[in-house]
Design an enzyme around this catalytic site. Structure first.
Site, PDB file in Angstrom:
ATOM      1  N   THR A   1     -20.743  -2.925 -15.152  1.00 26.87           N
ATOM      2  CA  THR A   1     -19.808  -1.718 -15.324  1.00 26.87           C
ATOM      3  C   THR A   1     -20.617  -0.594 -15.780  1.00 26.87           C
ATOM      4  O   THR A   1     -20.251   0.567 -15.471  1.00 26.87           O
ATOM      5  CB  THR A   1     -18.710  -2.134 -16.247  1.00 26.87           C
ATOM      6  OG1 THR A   1     -19.267  -2.644 -17.584  1.00 26.87           O
ATOM      7  CG2 THR A   1     -17.718  -3.120 -15.657  1.00 26.87           C
TER       8      THR A   1
ATOM      9  N   ARG B   1      13.419   9.324   8.063  1.00 29.33           N
ATOM     10  CA  ARG B   1      11.916   9.295   8.053  1.00 29.33           C
ATOM     11  C   ARG B   1      11.435  10.808   7.880  1.00 29.33           C
ATOM     12  O   ARG B   1      12.183  11.518   7.265  1.00 29.33           O
ATOM     13  CB  ARG B   1      11.668   8.947   9.583  1.00 29.33           C
ATOM     14  CG  ARG B   1      12.040   7.427  10.019  1.00 29.33           C
ATOM     15  CD  ARG B   1      11.833   7.464  11.541  1.00 29.33           C
ATOM     16  NE  ARG B   1      10.355   7.778  11.818  1.00 29.33           N
ATOM     17  CZ  ARG B   1       9.965   8.028  13.280  1.00 29.33           C
ATOM     18  NH1 ARG B   1      10.983   8.004  14.016  1.00 29.33           N
ATOM     19  NH2 ARG B   1       8.826   8.535  13.604  1.00 29.33           N
TER      20      ARG B   1
ATOM     21  N   GLY C   1     -15.473  -2.304  -6.413  1.00 34.08           N
ATOM     22  CA  GLY C   1     -15.217  -3.804  -6.484  1.00 34.08           C
ATOM     23  C   GLY C   1     -14.902  -4.342  -4.951  1.00 34.08           C
ATOM     24  O   GLY C   1     -14.020  -3.646  -4.317  1.00 34.08           O
TER      25      GLY C   1
ATOM     26  N   ARG D   1     -11.092 -12.289  -4.174  1.00 32.01           N
ATOM     27  CA  ARG D   1     -10.019 -13.211  -4.428  1.00 32.01           C
ATOM     28  C   ARG D   1      -8.805 -12.555  -3.793  1.00 32.01           C
ATOM     29  O   ARG D   1      -7.759 -13.335  -3.328  1.00 32.01           O
ATOM     30  CB  ARG D   1      -9.491 -13.146  -5.815  1.00 32.01           C
ATOM     31  CG  ARG D   1     -10.359 -14.277  -6.442  1.00 32.01           C
ATOM     32  CD  ARG D   1      -9.757 -14.680  -7.962  1.00 32.01           C
ATOM     33  NE  ARG D   1     -10.115 -13.461  -9.082  1.00 32.01           N
ATOM     34  CZ  ARG D   1      -9.362 -13.563 -10.102  1.00 32.01           C
ATOM     35  NH1 ARG D   1      -8.525 -14.342 -10.168  1.00 32.01           N
ATOM     36  NH2 ARG D   1      -9.758 -12.637 -11.045  1.00 32.01           N
TER      37      ARG D   1
ATOM     38  N   ASP E   1      -8.247  -0.682 -10.323  1.00 34.66           N
ATOM     39  CA  ASP E   1      -7.444  -1.843 -10.342  1.00 34.66           C
ATOM     40  C   ASP E   1      -6.846  -2.167 -11.560  1.00 34.66           C
ATOM     41  O   ASP E   1      -6.245  -3.234 -11.454  1.00 34.66           O
ATOM     42  CB  ASP E   1      -8.165  -3.246 -10.237  1.00 34.66           C
ATOM     43  CG  ASP E   1      -9.379  -3.633 -11.090  1.00 34.66           C
ATOM     44  OD1 ASP E   1      -9.587  -2.948 -11.948  1.00 34.66           O
ATOM     45  OD2 ASP E   1      -9.995  -4.612 -10.960  1.00 34.66           O
TER      46      ASP E   1
ATOM     47  N   LYS F   1      14.636  12.137  11.766  1.00 34.52           N
ATOM     48  CA  LYS F   1      13.410  12.078  11.607  1.00 34.52           C
ATOM     49  C   LYS F   1      13.050  13.527  11.952  1.00 34.52           C
ATOM     50  O   LYS F   1      13.407  14.627  12.986  1.00 34.52           O
ATOM     51  CB  LYS F   1      12.498  11.352  12.627  1.00 34.52           C
ATOM     52  CG  LYS F   1      11.028  11.462  12.561  1.00 34.52           C
ATOM     53  CD  LYS F   1      10.344  12.587  13.099  1.00 34.52           C
ATOM     54  CE  LYS F   1      10.297  12.291  14.864  1.00 34.52           C
ATOM     55  NZ  LYS F   1       9.588  13.426  15.364  1.00 34.52           N
TER      56      LYS F   1
END
Length: 447
Positions: free
Chosen positions: A81, A315, A11, A15, A105, A333
């Site tokens: 679907t 990090r 999808g 929105r 989702d 790091k």
């Protein structure tokens, strides 16, 4: 019995108002798609197929980063679907076992729920995941007949009586893979949306004499994300669960609502986490550490007894051995800090090995980048690095060696030596007074 996952992720997510595919928006530092894949991974699937469409290349990259064996099927047209699931047919050619359809989702389906669906498949041909909705709204309704699931009705196609049903469809379905595709072949698009609904396979199965049932879950598991507002709500739900889990595991959160976890954060018990700490992906903290306020951590490992922060940044590649102290406004790091070493103030340590019990003075910087390549700094056991030392890598400071404050170290320092590399101080008698008098006179003249 073998299991295959079919995860629908094609999808566009209109929105979301985003160039990023909907399923790649982050919750707990991981794409929604990865959350769905992690849930399904508990079933040890023989194959995982992600059906991609919008932004397929980015979706494929994210899926492969989590599981390189993931197969991608393309849905070039969005026809519903059932049509989406049908695109996985080729990837599952020759597969014998169950297929479970998930959604990229819908990130919060629990592994235990999927296990219950797999168990239900032992006695039923088709298994659907349903939930009792507090507000059924526009969900599809699960219509029961005796103890069997008879059909699924989409809201827009439902009668008034069917809309009064509160048992709703999550969209998650399990069936034998061969049976699933045969049922999909029989699906039509004679409905209000003109789409091929996966939900129609239940009614088709029942007409063919097959059995169907519902496994119920909590409504929160079925939360689908379609907008930025829903994404924020999902993040809040994820964080609330992560905080509660940490506390139940024996972690002290002094202000829980201000601490943010990633999807893979691991914290040992009796660790104390002060307010406003953020964990990015890839952090593990052993028992008995203290993470002080306003620190940000990602891709690092912190051993027992360490104290980090406040205002520290760790990090990726930062490895802290036991009882290390990393203090305020320190950034680490890609560096190994050995047991008992201290980096307490205003320092940057990158691409370095720091020996046990070494003391790194305030304002120390490992100058690790020449504009093209990164270079390594090595500091020995019990070394003392004076404040405001610049270590120009590649360079090493030996065991029990020392650098003078304000030095720029460009050559290796042998064990036990003191290195001082700064200009000789020159005091000019009365010069400051004369200089200021001259400057003030110039300013007054200009005014």
């Amino acid at each position: 019995m073998a299991t295959a996952l079919i995860i629908l992720a094609a999808g566009m997510g209109t929105r979301m108002n985003s160039d990023t595919p909907k399923v790649l928006h982050l919750i707990g530092g991981a794409p929604m798609l990865v959350h769905a894949m992690k849930s399904g991974a508990a079933l040890e699937p023989a194959r995982t197929v992600v059906v991609a469409g919008h932004g397929a290349q980015a979706v494929e990259k994210a899926a492969a980063a989590y599981d390189p064996a993931t197969m991608i099927a393309l849905q070039t047209e969005q026809l519903g679907t059932a049509h989406a699931v049908a695109q996985a047919r080729q990837a599952l050619e020759g597969f014998e076992g169950d297929a479970i359809v998930l959604y990229g989702d819908t990130p919060f389906i629990r592994p235990e729920t999927l296990a219950a669906m797999s168990a239900a498949r032992l006695t039923h041909d088709v298994v659907v995941l349903g939930f009792e909705a507090a507000d059924p709204g526009r969900y599809g309704r699960l219509i029961m007949k005796a103890d069997q699931l008879d059909r699924i009705v989409e809201f827009k196609d439902a009668t008034s009586e069917e809309r009064s049903v509160t048992l709703c469809n999550s969209g998650v379905i399990a069936a034998d893979a061969a049976t699933l595709f045969k049922l999909i072949d029989a699906v039509g698009n004679e409905n209000a949306a003109g789409e091929y609904y996966l939900t129609d396979i239940v009614g088709i199965a029942r007409k063919q004499g097959l059995t169907a049932t519902v496994v119920r879950c909590d409504e929160a598991e079925t939360l689908g994300i379609n907008s930025r507002t829903e994404l924020a709500g999902a993040e809040a739900l994820f964080q609330a669960c992560a905080r509660a889990t940490a506390q139940s595991d024996g972690v002290t959160l002094t202000a829980p609502e201000t601490v943010f976890f990633a999807h893979d954060t691991v914290i040992g018990r009796d660790t104390i986490i002060e307010p406003n700490v953020v964990f990015g992906p890839g952090v593990s903290v052993e028992s008995g550490a203290t993470i002080r306020a306003f620190s940000h951590l990602e891709g690092c490992h912190i051993s027992r007894g360490c104290v980090v922060g406040p205002y520290a940044r760790l990090r990726p590649g930062a490895e802290l051995a036991e009882n290390v102290k990393v203090g305020n406004f320190v950034e680490i790091k890609n560096a190994q800090i050995d047991e008992g070493a201290k980096v307490n103030h205003l320092s940057y340590v990158g691409d370095a090995d720091i020996g046990a019990r070494a003391n790194i003075g305030a304002g120390t910087i490992t100058c690790n980048y020449d504009g093209v390549f990164k270079h390594k700094t090595t500091i020995g056991t019990d070394a003392f690095i004076g404040s405001n030392t610049m270590l120009v890598a590649p360079v090493s400071v030996g065991d029990a060696a020392m650098t003078g404050s304000g030095s720029v170290i460009t050559r290796d320092v042998p064990d036990g030596d003191l290195a001082v590399a700064r200009a000789r101080q020159d005091n000019r008698a009365g010069f400051a007074v004369r200089l200021f008098e001259k400057l003030r006179a110039k300013k007054a003249k200009g005014a």
